[in-house]
Design a protein around this motif. Structure first.
Motif, PDB file in Angstrom:
ATOM      1  N   PRO A 393     -82.391  -9.532  -1.869  1.00 37.63           N
ATOM      2  CA  PRO A 393     -82.374 -10.861  -1.245  1.00 37.63           C
ATOM      3  C   PRO A 393     -81.144 -10.994  -0.341  1.00 37.63           C
ATOM      4  N   LYS A 394     -81.345 -11.461   0.874  1.00 41.70           N
ATOM      5  CA  LYS A 394     -80.249 -11.542   1.839  1.00 41.70           C
ATOM      6  C   LYS A 394     -79.332 -12.695   1.457  1.00 41.70           C
ATOM      7  N   ARG A 395     -78.066 -12.542   1.873  1.00 47.02           N
ATOM      8  CA  ARG A 395     -77.134 -13.641   1.609  1.00 47.02           C
ATOM      9  C   ARG A 395     -77.481 -14.804   2.529  1.00 47.02           C
ATOM     10  N   LYS A 396     -77.012 -15.966   2.153  1.00 51.69           N
ATOM     11  CA  LYS A 396     -77.369 -17.152   2.922  1.00 51.69           C
ATOM     12  C   LYS A 396     -76.632 -17.143   4.260  1.00 51.69           C
ATOM     13  N   LEU A 397     -77.395 -17.264   5.322  1.00 48.78           N
ATOM     14  CA  LEU A 397     -76.801 -17.211   6.657  1.00 48.78           C
ATOM     15  C   LEU A 397     -76.459 -18.610   7.151  1.00 48.78           C
TER      16      LEU A 397
END
Lengths: 612, 162
Positions: A393-397
């Motif tokens: 899961p990508k970090r929050k941008l």
């Protein structure tokens, strides 16, 4: 390589147009005026020119047609065969031959009539000869009507053929109509071939391009082939057969497992066996399409046996569904790999390889000791690779944050700063104080330096550097200064008074040479005294004393010194402006630059019009 | 935001003022006003133009080497922001500025001291030579003589008493 010239073939005009064109050109481009009374050679020349010009035009255009159209013997056999299928080789050759004959005939006509014209003895005769010549040429062209029409149609069709490079990597799709060949090419490339439920939707060859392993691949979609012997095939099927025969490509034989195309598996298999000879020397793959409807495992025993036989033969069978896109990529990679391997093999067996191989040499470093030196991959790279595979899961941008908050979002990059104290991140940092940049003073050791400076300063103060000398002045000195000031003022006054007296009047400066004019002035006074005057003539000294009794002009009418002072001041004030402008006097109104360029020319950028 | 220095006169260039010229060798020149810019375009040397700080410093008319001047300089090592360091710096800056101005003023005073001495001696010689322009000679002398005689008599009287 006649690949691109198909689009560059000149337009073939119809016979009528051709004639009109050439005749009007003759009319326009050759001289039009001729009279009976001209000399006969001139008349002859005039008409000969017309005949030759017409002949030249016809000749040029016809030759161009002949050279533009591809010669079936010169192009790649694939194109030769394709054109044969589409346009009938005999008809094509015949048409071009007719054109050639027409060209020669026209040349002959012109030659004959030019020869005849040499013997024309009047304007009328020459004119008739010219008429005859042009008439014959045009009749020849009229007879070529059919050929020209046919060639125009061929040209139009040729220019719309897809550009298939016969030598590059190609995947060829073949099979019964409606099995899913066009859908497959639509999925794999950017081509947009029509897909419809009726048979023979695709009526000609289509090309799509795709990339695989950093190489360009052609994918050729063919019209469906039905199962009947070669002689009974129609034009559309023949195109597919031509492509199969001539293109060195990987063949993808597409089969419909669900039998929705209207033919059952045995028929498809039979067709496969029939055209198998065309697959010689071509890596073959069988694509079992429409597996979303029916899988091979769901088939009956016999049908499954068919596929297992094929697999046993060494032909890979891959199930696909162009609808759900499963298996499509697998087919692509499989076919491409096999074709590449095949091409490499053929190249290795060829003659050109050795030239290249002789020059290639892979150098391996010799081991100098037994130490094992494996390649080093930093940990960060490994973790990143793992993250890519697992799809972590990508970090929050920031973008996500922006979308979330909508209007309330404020970009604040200071929150990413890496400081020693976290709570100082949102501080407002002062930048300037009293004309100095604070950033220039920042120094981790500033307090130490300041302490040293203070110490120095104290020492200096103690040493008495900052004492002022003014107090050491005693009263006597002050009195002397005052007296000196008074003396100076008095001196100035005296000087100014002496200047005002103007005892001698205007004088030449001492440095001026005793010029011619001075001598003249002196002389003139003595020479003008032509005759002696009566003693009543007043001597020079008398005029002096006379002027002395009269007050000077600027002091006449002035009552006292105060008024004199005021008068002088008024005079000077009124002269100030004139002097500043460099004017000679009150009457000098001359404007040296009536239209100054800097005020009147150029664009008005910044500044007012009095200085721009 | 920074207050730059003018290349020509070394004055402050506030943001939104002046001009910047970038040469082909990538050297940047900032000017505080068109006067400096025009002088630069005329290829004048700021070290020879008398009204600039560059001239004054190179001609020794202003304080050049001093510890208080070492505080304000551009450092190439960046320092991370720390609140207390910044606070201390702001205060120190004010004190340093005071000291700097004091020292600069003292330098100029020292330089002009000689002139003051000259002025003094000139005044004395002026008075000695030209006192007759404002005071008649022997003007106060009679009075002075009288006072002196009175004083002498008084002393004699005292002496006679003792």
């Amino acid at each position: 390589m006649a690949l691109y010239n198909f689009k560059k073939i000149m337009v073939v005009p119809t016979a009528k147009d051709f004639i009109d064109l050439t005749l009007s050109k003759t009319q326009r481009k050759t001289p039009t005026v001729v009279h009976k009374h001209y000399q006969i050679h001139r008349i002859r020349h005039f008409y000969m020119r017309k005949v030759k010009f017409t002949q030249q035009n016809y000749h040029d255009r016809l030759s161009q047609i002949l050279t533009d159209f591809p010669k079936l013997d010169d192009v790649h056999p694939f194109y030769a065969d394709l054109m044969n299928v589409l346009y009938d080789k005999d008809h094509y050759k015949l048409a071009l031959g007719q054109i050639n004959i027409a060209k020669n005939l026209i040349d002959n006509v012109a030659k004959d009539y030019v020869r005849l014209m040499k013997y024309g003895d009047s304007l009328y005769r020459c004119k008739q000869l010219k008429r005859a010549a042009l008439g014959r040429m045009c009749t020849i062209m009229k007879r070529q009507k059919q050929s020209l029409e046919y060639l125009e149609q061929v040209r139009q069709h040729l220019s719309r053929l897809p550009t298939i490079d016969p030598n590059t990597r190609t995947l060829l799709l073949c099979g019964y109509p409606n099995v899913g060949k066009s859908s497959f090419i639509n999925k794999v490339t950017r081509a947009d071939v029509e897909v419809q439920p009726y048979a023979f939707t695709t009526k000609s060859l289509f090309v799509g391009h795709m990339d695989y392993k950093y190489l360009r691949w052609q994918v050729v979609d063919t019209p469906g082939i039905l199962d009947h012997p070669l002689e009974e095939r129609n034009t559309i099927e023949m195109q597919a057969i031509t492509a199969l025969a001539h293109l060195r490509s990987a063949v993808l034989y597409v089969m419909d497992v669900s039998e929705q195309c209207g033919h059952n598996l045995e028929q498809q298999l039979k067709l496969f066996e029939n055209i198998r000879p065309l697959f010689a020397n071509k890596p073959l793959t069988i694509v079992a399409n429409k597996c979303d409807v029916k899988k091979i495992t769901e088939l009956s025993e016999e049908n499954q046996k068919i596929f297992s036989d094929l697999v046993a033969d060494g032909i890979p069978v891959i199930e696909t569904s162009t609808l759900t896109e499963e298996g499509v990529m697998q087919v692509k990679t499989e076919a491409c790999d096999r074709l590449l391997a095949h091409r490499v093999d053929t190249k290795m067996k060829g003659k050109k390889v050795h030239d290249v191989l002789n020059r290639l040499h892979l150098a391996m470093p010799a081991k100098r000791d037994e130490k094992d030196r494996p390649p080093f991959i930093p940990e960060g790279a490994l973790t990143r690779r793992k993250a890519m595979e697992v799809d972590a899961p990508k970090r929050k941008l920031e973008r996500d944050l922006e979308v979330e908050l909508g209007d309330d979002y404020v970009l604040d990059l200071q929150k990413y700063w890496d400081l020693m104290n976290k709570d100082e991140k949102s501080d407002k940092i002062p930048e300037v104080w009293e004309g100095h940049n604070i950033a220039d003073y920042i120094d981790p050791e500033i307090m130490k330096h300041l302490v040293e400076l203070e110490k120095e300063e104290e020492l200096k103060v103690q040493a008495g550097e900052y004492d002022s000398d003014e107090e050491s002045e005693d009263d006597e000195m002050k009195e002397i200064r005052q007296l000196a000031k008074q003396i100076k003022e008095k001196k100035k006054l005296k000087f100014m008074q002496s200047i005002e007296k103007d005892v001698h009047g205007p004088r030449m400066p001492r440095t001026a040479k005793k010029s011619h004019y001075v001598a003249q002035a002196r002389r003139s006074r003595s020479t003008t005294r032509k005759r002696k005057r009566e003693p009543s003539a007043p001597p020079l000294s008398r005029t002096r004393s006379q002027s002395a009794s009269r007050p000077p002009r600027d002091a006449s009418g002035v009552r006292d010194a105060k008024m004199l002072k005021k008068v002088k001041m008024m005079m000077k004030n009124s002269q100030k402006d004139m002097n500043r402008m460099g004017k000679k006097g009150e009457a000098d109104r001359h404007v040296f630059d009536l239209k100054p360029k800097h005020l009147l020319a150029g664009k008005r950028k910044s500044g007012s019009t009095d200085r721009r | 935001m920074r207050i730059e220095k003018c290349y020509f006169c070394s004055g402050p260039v506030y943001p939104g003022h002046g001009m910047m010229f970038v040469r082909n060798d990538c050297k940047v020149f900032r000017f505080c006003k068109s006067k400096c810019h025009k002088n630069f375009k005329k290829k004048r040397n700021p070290r020879k133009t008398r009204w600039t700080k560059a001239f004054r410093k190179s001609a020794g008319k202003e304080l050049t080497v001093d510890n208080s001047l070492e505080f304000e300089k551009r450092r190439s090592i960046p320092v991370k922001y720390q609140r207390e360091l910044w606070n201390k710096t702001v205060e120190a800056m004010k004190r340093v500025e005071e000291i700097k101005q004091k020292r600069q003023a003292q330098f100029i005073v020292n330089r002009l001291k000689k002139g003051r001495e000259l002025e003094k001696s000139e005044a004395i010689s002026e008075v000695k030579k030209n006192i007759h322009l404002i005071r008649a000679p022997h003007a106060a002398k009679a009075k002075k003589m009288e006072e002196k005689m009175v004083q002498k008599l008084q002393e004699d009287v005292e002496m006679g008493e003792d």
